[in-house]
Motif scaffolding. Sequence first.
Motif, PDB file in Angstrom:
ATOM      1  N   ARG A  93     -14.920  34.995  -3.427  1.00 24.68           N
ATOM      2  CA  ARG A  93     -14.980  34.570  -4.824  1.00 24.68           C
ATOM      3  C   ARG A  93     -13.865  33.607  -5.194  1.00 24.68           C
ATOM      4  O   ARG A  93     -13.851  33.038  -6.297  1.00 24.68           O
ATOM      5  N   HIS A  94     -12.901  33.389  -4.290  1.00 25.14           N
ATOM      6  CA  HIS A  94     -11.773  32.496  -4.582  1.00 25.14           C
ATOM      7  C   HIS A  94     -12.003  31.071  -4.081  1.00 25.14           C
ATOM      8  O   HIS A  94     -11.079  30.262  -4.067  1.00 25.14           O
ATOM      9  N   ASN A  95     -13.230  30.760  -3.679  1.00 20.48           N
ATOM     10  CA  ASN A  95     -13.547  29.406  -3.231  1.00 20.48           C
ATOM     11  C   ASN A  95     -13.346  28.364  -4.315  1.00 20.48           C
ATOM     12  O   ASN A  95     -13.159  27.178  -4.025  1.00 20.48           O
ATOM     13  N   GLN A  96     -13.390  28.781  -5.576  1.00 23.73           N
ATOM     14  CA  GLN A  96     -13.242  27.838  -6.685  1.00 23.73           C
ATOM     15  C   GLN A  96     -11.798  27.728  -7.171  1.00 23.73           C
ATOM     16  O   GLN A  96     -11.534  27.108  -8.196  1.00 23.73           O
ATOM     17  N   GLY A  97     -10.865  28.330  -6.449  1.00 22.83           N
ATOM     18  CA  GLY A  97      -9.479  28.296  -6.883  1.00 22.83           C
ATOM     19  C   GLY A  97      -9.213  29.363  -7.932  1.00 22.83           C
ATOM     20  O   GLY A  97     -10.013  30.283  -8.125  1.00 22.83           O
ATOM     21  N   TYR A  98      -8.087  29.260  -8.622  1.00 16.47           N
ATOM     22  CA  TYR A  98      -7.672  30.259  -9.596  1.00 16.47           C
ATOM     23  C   TYR A  98      -7.863  29.746 -11.026  1.00 16.47           C
ATOM     24  O   TYR A  98      -7.494  28.616 -11.333  1.00 16.47           O
ATOM     25  N   ASP A  99      -8.412  30.586 -11.872  1.00 15.07           N
ATOM     26  CA  ASP A  99      -8.477  30.278 -13.300  1.00 15.07           C
ATOM     27  C   ASP A  99      -7.257  30.941 -13.940  1.00 15.07           C
ATOM     28  O   ASP A  99      -7.308  32.091 -14.375  1.00 15.07           O
ATOM     29  N   PHE A 100      -6.154  30.195 -13.989  1.00 15.27           N
ATOM     30  CA  PHE A 100      -4.889  30.780 -14.430  1.00 15.27           C
ATOM     31  C   PHE A 100      -4.911  31.301 -15.871  1.00 15.27           C
ATOM     32  O   PHE A 100      -4.335  32.362 -16.141  1.00 15.27           O
ATOM     33  N   PRO A 101      -5.548  30.609 -16.819  1.00 15.91           N
ATOM     34  CA  PRO A 101      -5.578  31.161 -18.185  1.00 15.91           C
ATOM     35  C   PRO A 101      -6.260  32.529 -18.251  1.00 15.91           C
ATOM     36  O   PRO A 101      -5.773  33.439 -18.928  1.00 15.91           O
ATOM     37  N   ILE A 102      -7.363  32.688 -17.541  1.00 14.71           N
ATOM     38  CA  ILE A 102      -8.064  33.972 -17.555  1.00 14.71           C
ATOM     39  C   ILE A 102      -7.235  35.045 -16.854  1.00 14.71           C
ATOM     40  O   ILE A 102      -7.125  36.184 -17.317  1.00 14.71           O
ATOM     41  N   LEU A 103      -6.617  34.685 -15.710  1.00 10.04           N
ATOM     42  CA  LEU A 103      -5.795  35.650 -14.979  1.00 10.04           C
ATOM     43  C   LEU A 103      -4.589  36.089 -15.810  1.00 10.04           C
ATOM     44  O   LEU A 103      -4.232  37.269 -15.835  1.00 10.04           O
ATOM     45  N   ALA A 104      -3.961  35.135 -16.497  1.00 11.15           N
ATOM     46  CA  ALA A 104      -2.793  35.456 -17.319  1.00 11.15           C
ATOM     47  C   ALA A 104      -3.177  36.303 -18.529  1.00 11.15           C
ATOM     48  O   ALA A 104      -2.396  37.146 -18.978  1.00 11.15           O
ATOM     49  N   LYS A 105      -4.374  36.096 -19.036  1.00  8.96           N
ATOM     50  CA  LYS A 105      -4.847  36.916 -20.152  1.00  8.96           C
ATOM     51  C   LYS A 105      -5.091  38.349 -19.686  1.00  8.96           C
ATOM     52  O   LYS A 105      -4.790  39.314 -20.393  1.00  8.96           O
ATOM     53  N   SER A 106      -5.624  38.479 -18.466  1.00  9.34           N
ATOM     54  CA  SER A 106      -5.894  39.802 -17.906  1.00  9.34           C
ATOM     55  C   SER A 106      -4.604  40.516 -17.531  1.00  9.34           C
ATOM     56  O   SER A 106      -4.504  41.743 -17.663  1.00  9.34           O
ATOM     57  N   TYR A 107      -3.603  39.747 -17.058  1.00  8.92           N
ATOM     58  CA  TYR A 107      -2.329  40.321 -16.618  1.00  8.92           C
ATOM     59  C   TYR A 107      -1.200  39.500 -17.249  1.00  8.92           C
ATOM     60  O   TYR A 107      -0.714  38.537 -16.648  1.00  8.92           O
ATOM     61  N   PRO A 108      -0.775  39.824 -18.466  1.00  5.23           N
ATOM     62  CA  PRO A 108       0.192  39.020 -19.220  1.00  5.23           C
ATOM     63  C   PRO A 108       1.486  38.673 -18.488  1.00  5.23           C
ATOM     64  O   PRO A 108       2.033  37.585 -18.725  1.00  5.23           O
ATOM     65  N   ASN A 115       1.615  21.509 -12.922  1.00  4.95           N
ATOM     66  CA  ASN A 115       2.252  20.929 -11.739  1.00  4.95           C
ATOM     67  C   ASN A 115       2.220  19.401 -11.800  1.00  4.95           C
ATOM     68  O   ASN A 115       1.779  18.816 -12.799  1.00  4.95           O
ATOM     69  N   ALA A 116       2.676  18.765 -10.720  1.00  3.68           N
ATOM     70  CA  ALA A 116       2.785  17.300 -10.696  1.00  3.68           C
ATOM     71  C   ALA A 116       1.433  16.609 -10.809  1.00  3.68           C
ATOM     72  O   ALA A 116       1.359  15.424 -11.151  1.00  3.68           O
ATOM     73  N   HIS A 117       0.354  17.337 -10.515  1.00  7.65           N
ATOM     74  CA  HIS A 117      -0.987  16.754 -10.582  1.00  7.65           C
ATOM     75  C   HIS A 117      -1.659  17.014 -11.927  1.00  7.65           C
ATOM     76  O   HIS A 117      -2.823  16.669 -12.124  1.00  7.65           O
ATOM     77  N   GLY A 118      -0.919  17.656 -12.832  1.00  8.29           N
ATOM     78  CA  GLY A 118      -1.465  17.920 -14.152  1.00  8.29           C
ATOM     79  C   GLY A 118      -2.337  19.153 -14.233  1.00  8.29           C
ATOM     80  O   GLY A 118      -3.045  19.351 -15.225  1.00  8.29           O
ATOM     81  N   ASN A 119      -2.308  19.976 -13.199  1.00 11.73           N
ATOM     82  CA  ASN A 119      -3.087  21.215 -13.197  1.00 11.73           C
ATOM     83  C   ASN A 119      -2.170  22.421 -13.389  1.00 11.73           C
ATOM     84  O   ASN A 119      -0.989  22.379 -13.041  1.00 11.73           O
ATOM     85  N   LEU A 120      -2.722  23.498 -13.910  1.00 15.09           N
ATOM     86  CA  LEU A 120      -1.955  24.722 -14.042  1.00 15.09           C
ATOM     87  C   LEU A 120      -1.789  25.381 -12.690  1.00 15.09           C
ATOM     88  O   LEU A 120      -2.724  25.461 -11.899  1.00 15.09           O
ATOM     89  N   SER A 121      -0.565  25.873 -12.404  1.00 17.73           N
ATOM     90  CA  SER A 121      -0.287  26.513 -11.129  1.00 17.73           C
ATOM     91  C   SER A 121       0.961  27.385 -11.290  1.00 17.73           C
ATOM     92  O   SER A 121       1.481  27.541 -12.396  1.00 17.73           O
ATOM     93  N   ILE A 122       1.413  27.946 -10.184  1.00 19.13           N
ATOM     94  CA  ILE A 122       2.672  28.689 -10.164  1.00 19.13           C
ATOM     95  C   ILE A 122       3.553  28.107  -9.076  1.00 19.13           C
ATOM     96  O   ILE A 122       3.095  27.304  -8.251  1.00 19.13           O
ATOM     97  N   GLU A 123       4.810  28.511  -9.046  1.00 17.62           N
ATOM     98  CA  GLU A 123       5.723  28.109  -7.975  1.00 17.62           C
ATOM     99  C   GLU A 123       5.535  29.077  -6.810  1.00 17.62           C
ATOM    100  O   GLU A 123       6.023  30.205  -6.850  1.00 17.62           O
ATOM    101  N   PHE A 124       4.813  28.638  -5.792  1.00 19.88           N
ATOM    102  CA  PHE A 124       4.479  29.533  -4.684  1.00 19.88           C
ATOM    103  C   PHE A 124       5.677  29.858  -3.797  1.00 19.88           C
ATOM    104  O   PHE A 124       5.589  30.726  -2.928  1.00 19.88           O
ATOM    105  N   ALA A 125       6.799  29.176  -4.001  1.00 17.04           N
ATOM    106  CA  ALA A 125       8.025  29.524  -3.284  1.00 17.04           C
ATOM    107  C   ALA A 125       8.796  30.643  -3.981  1.00 17.04           C
ATOM    108  O   ALA A 125       9.786  31.134  -3.450  1.00 17.04           O
ATOM    109  N   ASP A 126       8.322  31.052  -5.147  1.00 11.56           N
ATOM    110  CA  ASP A 126       8.962  32.122  -5.912  1.00 11.56           C
ATOM    111  C   ASP A 126       8.208  33.431  -5.660  1.00 11.56           C
ATOM    112  O   ASP A 126       7.063  33.582  -6.091  1.00 11.56           O
TER     113      ASP A 126
END
Length: 317
Positions: free
Chosen positions: A24-39, A48-59
């Motif tokens: 089910r993760h073939n479409q990437g992450y829907d960060f707004p929905i995930l953040a709403k589910s888990y504040p 990020n630099a490409h103008g998309n929502l993301s996280i710092e994966f080095a953190d």
Amino acid sequence: MSTPHRNTRRQAKPIRKQLHPRNRHNQGYDFPILAKSYPPLARHVKENAHGNLSIEFADPLAVKALNAAILEHDYSITGWDIPEGALCPPIPGRVDYIHYIAELLGVDAPTAKHRHSQPGITLLDIGTGASGIYPLLACQIYGWHCVGSDINAQSLENVAAIIGLNPTLKDRFTLRMQQDKHRIFDGIIQAGEWFDVSVCNPPFHASQDEALKSSQLKLGNLARNRGAATSASTTLNFGGLGAELWCNGGENLFLKKLIKESQMFAAQCRWFTSLVSKIDNVKPARKLIHKLGATDIREIEMKQGNKVTRILAWTFI
């Protein structure tokens, strides 16, 4: 903390990761929905630099929050957490392993109506770690009965706490302590017991120093790719539960032990499987499996972006 809502249209754009078609993760992450589910995830989500929502994966804290959000929203697993220093598994790759194992066993894709339609399947996870990730996913995606084993009591205590927060798992996910660090199946598989499949993600480094250097290199590359700095606390925040990352002899020796001991339990497990991260370890492993009399050997490639991981599967039946 407010939930980010910007760029949701671009965020929904498919990310072609070459994951399993059932993933089910073939479409990437829907960060707004995930953040709403888990504040708690919200504060880690940024553009990020490409103008998309993301996280710092080095953190590691951001990655842990993302995992907890995915497990909460997509797999109805509440309260997932790991101790400081434990291995934090990327969920999509772990989901892929479970789907490929399901195909190996001839199990149909799950549907919303028949989500737990194969309760008769039994899975053994060798080295379940503090995350217990493979049994958790197998229980929630396919409804299998699972046993997770480990040599680390702290890891098992953490997984037991997760199970305790999720009543639907209590009758389907049990834990067993491996008392002898030189044994794998012996002391775990009981007399007269049967498993459809065993899974394993071996420790792939030969020493703690090797694991540390690899972690620093990986996190450094992640930081450079995103134009961020990597602190010492970030790169060192992995080593508390060393058995998840390294063992004497590394992946190669661990695979040899796993394969040799699997022959002892040939009549109690339909398929033995293991991830193999280093391609140089595949050929000698296959040779040993064949030598020990396996009737079938499969090599399954899993791809995520440019990364290729292999599942080696064998049976004596």
